[in-house]
Design an enzyme around this catalytic site. Structure first.
Site, PDB file in Angstrom:
ATOM      1  N   LYS A  13     -43.708   2.751 -18.966  1.00  0.00           N
ATOM      2  CA  LYS A  13     -44.192   3.829 -19.631  1.00  0.00           C
ATOM      3  C   LYS A  13     -45.524   4.330 -18.996  1.00  0.00           C
ATOM      4  O   LYS A  13     -45.911   5.520 -18.761  1.00  0.00           O
ATOM      5  CB  LYS A  13     -44.184   3.727 -21.191  1.00  0.00           C
ATOM      6  CG  LYS A  13     -42.853   3.230 -21.805  1.00  0.00           C
ATOM      7  CD  LYS A  13     -42.967   3.093 -23.096  1.00  0.00           C
ATOM      8  CE  LYS A  13     -43.985   1.778 -23.644  1.00  0.00           C
ATOM      9  NZ  LYS A  13     -43.477   0.591 -23.407  1.00  0.00           N
ATOM     10  N   ARG A  86     -42.639   4.632 -32.637  1.00  0.00           N
ATOM     11  CA  ARG A  86     -42.170   3.154 -32.388  1.00  0.00           C
ATOM     12  C   ARG A  86     -41.223   2.844 -33.573  1.00  0.00           C
ATOM     13  O   ARG A  86     -40.586   1.965 -33.437  1.00  0.00           O
ATOM     14  CB  ARG A  86     -43.286   2.381 -32.170  1.00  0.00           C
ATOM     15  CG  ARG A  86     -43.551   1.731 -30.916  1.00  0.00           C
ATOM     16  CD  ARG A  86     -44.537   1.211 -30.845  1.00  0.00           C
ATOM     17  NE  ARG A  86     -44.877   0.046 -29.818  1.00  0.00           N
ATOM     18  CZ  ARG A  86     -45.459   0.214 -28.671  1.00  0.00           C
ATOM     19  NH1 ARG A  86     -46.337   1.132 -28.455  1.00  0.00           N
ATOM     20  NH2 ARG A  86     -45.562  -0.795 -27.579  1.00  0.00           N
ATOM     21  N   ARG A 125     -48.986  -8.712 -14.718  1.00  0.00           N
ATOM     22  CA  ARG A 125     -49.602  -7.442 -14.820  1.00  0.00           C
ATOM     23  C   ARG A 125     -51.294  -7.572 -14.863  1.00  0.00           C
ATOM     24  O   ARG A 125     -51.703  -8.398 -15.406  1.00  0.00           O
ATOM     25  CB  ARG A 125     -49.013  -6.515 -15.852  1.00  0.00           C
ATOM     26  CG  ARG A 125     -50.151  -5.173 -16.271  1.00  0.00           C
ATOM     27  CD  ARG A 125     -49.580  -4.320 -17.277  1.00  0.00           C
ATOM     28  NE  ARG A 125     -49.231  -5.151 -18.674  1.00  0.00           N
ATOM     29  CZ  ARG A 125     -48.638  -4.380 -19.436  1.00  0.00           C
ATOM     30  NH1 ARG A 125     -48.307  -3.378 -19.460  1.00  0.00           N
ATOM     31  NH2 ARG A 125     -48.599  -5.013 -20.747  1.00  0.00           N
ATOM     32  N   ARG A 157     -54.013  -8.482 -19.967  1.00  0.00           N
ATOM     33  CA  ARG A 157     -54.174  -8.068 -21.323  1.00  0.00           C
ATOM     34  C   ARG A 157     -53.966  -9.400 -22.199  1.00  0.00           C
ATOM     35  O   ARG A 157     -53.082  -9.927 -22.024  1.00  0.00           O
ATOM     36  CB  ARG A 157     -53.063  -7.085 -21.890  1.00  0.00           C
ATOM     37  CG  ARG A 157     -53.607  -5.411 -21.751  1.00  0.00           C
ATOM     38  CD  ARG A 157     -52.503  -4.579 -21.885  1.00  0.00           C
ATOM     39  NE  ARG A 157     -51.460  -4.573 -22.998  1.00  0.00           N
ATOM     40  CZ  ARG A 157     -50.325  -3.890 -23.098  1.00  0.00           C
ATOM     41  NH1 ARG A 157     -50.619  -2.580 -22.460  1.00  0.00           N
ATOM     42  NH2 ARG A 157     -49.551  -4.157 -23.841  1.00  0.00           N
ATOM     43  N   ARG A 168     -42.722  -9.216 -28.674  1.00  0.00           N
ATOM     44  CA  ARG A 168     -43.015  -7.525 -28.454  1.00  0.00           C
ATOM     45  C   ARG A 168     -41.520  -7.218 -28.069  1.00  0.00           C
ATOM     46  O   ARG A 168     -40.836  -6.214 -28.644  1.00  0.00           O
ATOM     47  CB  ARG A 168     -43.662  -7.297 -27.203  1.00  0.00           C
ATOM     48  CG  ARG A 168     -45.257  -7.168 -27.655  1.00  0.00           C
ATOM     49  CD  ARG A 168     -46.278  -7.589 -26.788  1.00  0.00           C
ATOM     50  NE  ARG A 168     -46.207  -6.420 -25.682  1.00  0.00           N
ATOM     51  CZ  ARG A 168     -46.678  -6.553 -24.401  1.00  0.00           C
ATOM     52  NH1 ARG A 168     -47.179  -7.679 -24.046  1.00  0.00           N
ATOM     53  NH2 ARG A 168     -46.676  -5.622 -23.849  1.00  0.00           N
TER      54      ARG A 168
END
Ligand code: AP5
Ligand code: MG
Ligand code: ZN
Length: 213
Positions: A13, A86, A125, A157, A168
């Site tokens: 996203k 969400r 990431r 992160r 998640r």
């Protein structure tokens, strides 16, 4: 033009919203980035607790963040929403907020990627405080550890740990996936195969958006 990007954690996203925002010249609004920038304040530190566990931050906080952001002048020509809504209450609130601004959602892009690929993407990431996102293998920065866009040091992160990522994904399926039918019913949903290269996905998104613009 207002575009919503739906999709599980790691579906791309943020990556696609950044590219689309540059092409369309409208702001990229990532509620995850807004929350991370608020760390260190009272509300931000409360949000960090939920985020690090991979849970959703309460709707009331998110709805108020998005209401404030969408009423800013740079959103008059629309925006790209990444990570909001969400939940169904967030989606209902979004319609009301936009209606109050004489705007509406034009298109909802649902980026679909298999779970195994999502885990591979999130574990490697690297991100920058400027909002840029990299991947050690699939999308590395030009100089290791340094942001191409602003030169700052990249970091991992806190919610990209295995345990948080697993949670998640569960939360996404339970709380956010119902929005797929919600927007299908409203004839706004377009499904994007997010398992291809960043360039291929970006081209398809551009074709879909151009058709609706
Ligand atoms: P948020 O920051 O929105 O995280 P997320 O939804 O879990 O999604 P990610 O940012 O992890 O993934 P992405 O889809 O943006 O993928 P990316 O482009 O980085 O939210 C974090 C937390 O904040 C939530 O868990 C919640 O606690 C809270 N929150 C935020 N909004 C909320 C809301 N509305 N309500 C309640 N709580 C909220 O790509 C991932 C990696 O893959 C990168 O390394 C990238 O380089 C790579 N990559 C991208 N595309 C490709 C490709 N096509 N091929 C190979 N690699 C790729
Ligand atoms: Mg993101
Ligand atoms: Zn940067």
């Amino acid at each position: 033009m207002n575009i919503v990007l739906l999709g599980p954690p790691g579906s791309g996203k943020g990556t696609q919203a950044t590219l689309l925002s540059e092409k369309l010249g409208i702001p990229h609004i990532s509620t995850g980035d807004i929350l991370r920038r608020s760390f260190g304040t009272e509300q931000g530190d409360r949000a960090a607790g939920y985020m690090n566990r991979g849970e959703l931050v309460p709707d009331s906080i998110l709805i108020s963040i998005v209401r404030d952001r969408l009423s800013q002048p740079d959103c008059r020509a629309g925006c790209i929403l990444d990570g909001y809504p969400r939940t169904i209450p967030q989606a209902d609130a979004l319609s009301h907020i936009l209606a109050g601004l004489n705007q509406k959602i034009d298109i909802v892009l649902d980026i679909e990627v298999p779970d195994s690929e999502l885990i591979a993407r999130l574990s490697s990431r690297r991100v920058c405080t400027c909002g840029a996102t990299y991947h050690l293998i699939f999308n590395p920065p030009q100089n290791p550890g340094v942001c191409d866009r602003c030169g700052k040091a990249l970091y991992q992160r806190d919610d990209d740990t295995e345990e948080s990522v697993r949670n998640r994904l569960i939360v996404y399926k339970k709380e956010t996936q119902p929005l797929i039918d919600y927007y299908k019913d409203r004839k706004l949903l377009v499904t994007i195969d997010g398992s291809r290269s960043i360039e291929q996905i970006s081209e398809e998104i551009w074709a879909v958006v151009s058709e609706n613009n």
